[in-house]
Design a protein around this motif. Structure first.
Motif, mmCIF file in Angstrom:
data_model
loop_
_atom_site.group_PDB
_atom_site.id
_atom_site.type_symbol
_atom_site.label_atom_id
_atom_site.label_comp_id
_atom_site.label_asym_id
_atom_site.label_seq_id
_atom_site.Cartn_x
_atom_site.Cartn_y
_atom_site.Cartn_z
ATOM 1 N N ARG A 282 0.832 -1.204 0.000
ATOM 2 C CA ARG A 282 0.000 0.000 0.000
ATOM 3 C C ARG A 282 0.869 1.258 0.000
ATOM 4 N NH1 ARG A 282 -4.976 -1.436 4.200
ATOM 5 N NH2 ARG A 282 -5.847 -3.172 2.979
ATOM 6 N N LEU A 283 1.963 1.234 0.743
ATOM 7 C CA LEU A 283 2.878 2.370 0.760
ATOM 8 C C LEU A 283 3.509 2.564 -0.607
ATOM 9 C CD1 LEU A 283 4.340 4.601 2.273
ATOM 10 C CD2 LEU A 283 6.044 2.924 3.003
ATOM 11 N N ASP A 284 3.910 1.466 -1.245
ATOM 12 C CA ASP A 284 4.493 1.549 -2.592
ATOM 13 C C ASP A 284 3.495 2.145 -3.578
ATOM 14 O OD1 ASP A 284 6.845 0.450 -1.678
ATOM 15 O OD2 ASP A 284 6.421 -1.577 -2.410
ATOM 16 N N GLU A 285 2.227 1.752 -3.448
ATOM 17 C CA GLU A 285 1.201 2.278 -4.348
ATOM 18 C C GLU A 285 1.026 3.781 -4.163
ATOM 19 O OE1 GLU A 285 -3.635 2.211 -4.776
ATOM 20 O OE2 GLU A 285 -2.664 0.362 -4.113
ATOM 21 N N LEU A 286 0.987 4.230 -2.911
ATOM 22 C CA LEU A 286 0.832 5.659 -2.647
ATOM 23 C C LEU A 286 2.026 6.447 -3.174
ATOM 24 C CD1 LEU A 286 -0.680 5.636 0.959
ATOM 25 C CD2 LEU A 286 -1.821 6.308 -1.155
ATOM 26 N N GLU A 287 3.225 5.891 -3.030
ATOM 27 C CA GLU A 287 4.417 6.566 -3.545
ATOM 28 C C GLU A 287 4.378 6.651 -5.064
ATOM 29 O OE1 GLU A 287 7.638 4.321 -1.923
ATOM 30 O OE2 GLU A 287 7.702 5.472 -0.054
ATOM 31 N N ARG B 172 1.670 6.714 -6.949
ATOM 32 C CA ARG B 172 0.656 7.692 -7.328
ATOM 33 C C ARG B 172 1.147 9.112 -7.113
ATOM 34 N NH1 ARG B 172 -4.642 6.112 -4.229
ATOM 35 N NH2 ARG B 172 -5.245 8.162 -5.039
ATOM 36 N N LEU B 173 1.888 9.342 -6.031
ATOM 37 C CA LEU B 173 2.457 10.671 -5.786
ATOM 38 C C LEU B 173 3.431 11.046 -6.888
ATOM 39 C CD1 LEU B 173 2.848 13.166 -4.029
ATOM 40 C CD2 LEU B 173 4.553 11.885 -2.707
ATOM 41 N N SER B 174 4.246 10.082 -7.303
ATOM 42 C CA SER B 174 5.190 10.327 -8.390
ATOM 43 C C SER B 174 4.459 10.642 -9.689
ATOM 44 C CB SER B 174 6.101 9.108 -8.576
ATOM 45 O OG SER B 174 6.965 9.274 -9.687
ATOM 46 N N GLU B 175 3.372 9.905 -9.968
ATOM 47 C CA GLU B 175 2.607 10.144 -11.185
ATOM 48 C C GLU B 175 2.003 11.542 -11.188
ATOM 49 O OE1 GLU B 175 -0.212 6.982 -11.129
ATOM 50 O OE2 GLU B 175 1.327 5.428 -11.277
ATOM 51 N N VAL B 176 1.423 11.951 -10.058
ATOM 52 C CA VAL B 176 0.809 13.274 -9.959
ATOM 53 C C VAL B 176 1.853 14.369 -10.135
ATOM 54 C CG1 VAL B 176 -0.327 14.876 -8.366
ATOM 55 C CG2 VAL B 176 -1.146 12.524 -8.560
ATOM 56 N N SER B 177 3.066 14.117 -9.630
ATOM 57 C CA SER B 177 4.119 15.129 -9.650
ATOM 58 C C SER B 177 4.827 15.239 -10.988
ATOM 59 C CB SER B 177 5.156 14.827 -8.556
ATOM 60 O OG SER B 177 4.553 14.772 -7.278
ATOM 61 N N THR B 178 4.859 14.153 -11.764
ATOM 62 C CA THR B 178 5.718 14.130 -12.948
ATOM 63 C C THR B 178 4.996 13.873 -14.261
ATOM 64 O OG1 THR B 178 6.203 11.760 -12.713
ATOM 65 C CG2 THR B 178 7.637 13.299 -11.534
ATOM 66 N N GLN B 179 3.758 13.403 -14.242
ATOM 67 C CA GLN B 179 3.102 12.992 -15.480
ATOM 68 C C GLN B 179 1.950 13.913 -15.858
ATOM 69 O OE1 GLN B 179 1.908 8.906 -14.959
ATOM 70 N NE2 GLN B 179 3.954 8.116 -15.343
ATOM 71 N N MET B 180 1.693 13.950 -17.159
ATOM 72 C CA MET B 180 0.551 14.695 -17.672
ATOM 73 C C MET B 180 -0.730 13.912 -17.371
ATOM 74 S SD MET B 180 1.980 17.391 -18.887
ATOM 75 C CE MET B 180 0.763 18.156 -19.956
ATOM 76 N N ALA B 181 -1.868 14.528 -17.710
ATOM 77 C CA ALA B 181 -3.161 13.964 -17.335
ATOM 78 C C ALA B 181 -3.411 12.588 -17.945
ATOM 79 C CB ALA B 181 -4.276 14.923 -17.733
ATOM 80 N N SER B 182 -3.098 12.406 -19.235
ATOM 81 C CA SER B 182 -3.418 11.156 -19.921
ATOM 82 C C SER B 182 -2.747 9.940 -19.294
ATOM 83 C CB SER B 182 -3.054 11.259 -21.400
ATOM 84 O OG SER B 182 -3.321 10.046 -22.078
ATOM 85 N N PRO B 183 -1.420 9.929 -19.094
ATOM 86 C CA PRO B 183 -0.816 8.755 -18.473
ATOM 87 C C PRO B 183 -1.231 8.568 -17.015
ATOM 88 C CG PRO B 183 0.816 10.486 -18.802
ATOM 89 C CD PRO B 183 -0.406 10.894 -19.555
ATOM 90 N N ARG B 184 -1.530 9.658 -16.308
ATOM 91 C CA ARG B 184 -1.991 9.529 -14.916
ATOM 92 C C ARG B 184 -3.302 8.760 -14.862
ATOM 93 N NH1 ARG B 184 -1.252 15.239 -13.600
ATOM 94 N NH2 ARG B 184 -3.339 15.321 -12.717
ATOM 95 N N LEU B 185 -4.231 9.132 -15.745
ATOM 96 C CA LEU B 185 -5.529 8.455 -15.744
ATOM 97 C C LEU B 185 -5.395 7.018 -16.219
ATOM 98 C CD1 LEU B 185 -8.554 8.599 -15.288
ATOM 99 C CD2 LEU B 185 -8.811 9.495 -17.616
#
Length: 230
Positions: A136-141, A143-156
């Protein structure tokens, strides 16, 4: 045959009971009692003392926190076979999040004292609990990385691929995810408008089909490829 015994095949697939003999699983299950929650019913509130360990056997629950301005953030969606909320916390600990039923839910409930005794009795169970917490911690990390570094399309796209694994169900040749666009927006730090625009585009491409509070995935590999788009 009791209800808990009938549920044992599901619990054998649960990560909580991995590598435990069936007889041990049955013994642990026999110590629990069933409980039901209606759709939208709060299961526990953030900050409340942890008094029970709850294992979801039917339905889906969301685990959330609220920002200082009251905005709800979904940390994860819980699927059957998973523990709702914290796992293996000591006496006096408090919930770090709020859990709410997204559908009618059925759970098995152990008191914290009972479950702590079981953890002490079966070291494999504690190992499983620790592994689940790390996952669960790995998943949250991630997701945080995705929000911080990725555009909307790959995040979704990442969010949908993750949900396919967590709560996806095979229906008539495709995978169905019971999740609303609002929930997807909360999980990806996007507006509902952006989520709707992307899903509409992907629906036109034949990747998925948007339904009310559900997404049908029709082409997994093209969706997976979107995770790599810069």
């Amino acid at each position: 045959m009791t209800e808990t015994t009938q549920q044992s095949p599901l619990l054998e697939m649960s990560g909580v009971f991995a590598d435990l003999p069936i007889s041990v699983c049955t013994d642990i299950i026999s110590m629990a009692r069933p409980r039901y929650y209606m759709c939208r019913q709060v299961i526990f509130f953030m900050g409340a003392t942890i008094k029970e360990t709850l294992l979801l056997t039917e339905g889906c629950a969301k685990i959330t926190q609220h920002s200082e301005n009251g905005t709800e953030v979904i940390l994860r969606l819980t699927a059957p076979g998973e523990v709702i909320g914290e796992l293996g916390m000591g006496p006096g600990s408090r919930h770090a999040s709020t859990a709410q039923a997204l559908q009618a839910c059925k759970v098995l409930v152990w008191s914290t004292e009972t479950f702590e005794t079981v953890l002490e009795r079966f070291p494999i169970l504690r190992r499983n609990a620790n592994r689940i917490l790390r996952q669960r911690l790995d998943e949250l990390e991630s997701r945080l990385s995705e929000v911080s570094t990725q555009m909307a399309s790959p995040r979704l796209a990442h969010a949908l691929v993750r949900l396919i694994d967590q709560i996806g169900q095979k229906v008539n040749g495709h995978v169905e995810i019971n999740v609303s666009q609002e929930a997807l927006a909360q999980m990806t730090a996007m507006t509902s408008f952006t989520v709707n625009r992307l899903l509409t585009d992907w629906e036109k491409q034949g990747l998925l089909k948007v339904r009310r509070k559900a997404i049908e995935i029709h082409s997994f590999l093209p969706l997976l490829s979107l995770c790599k788009v810069a």
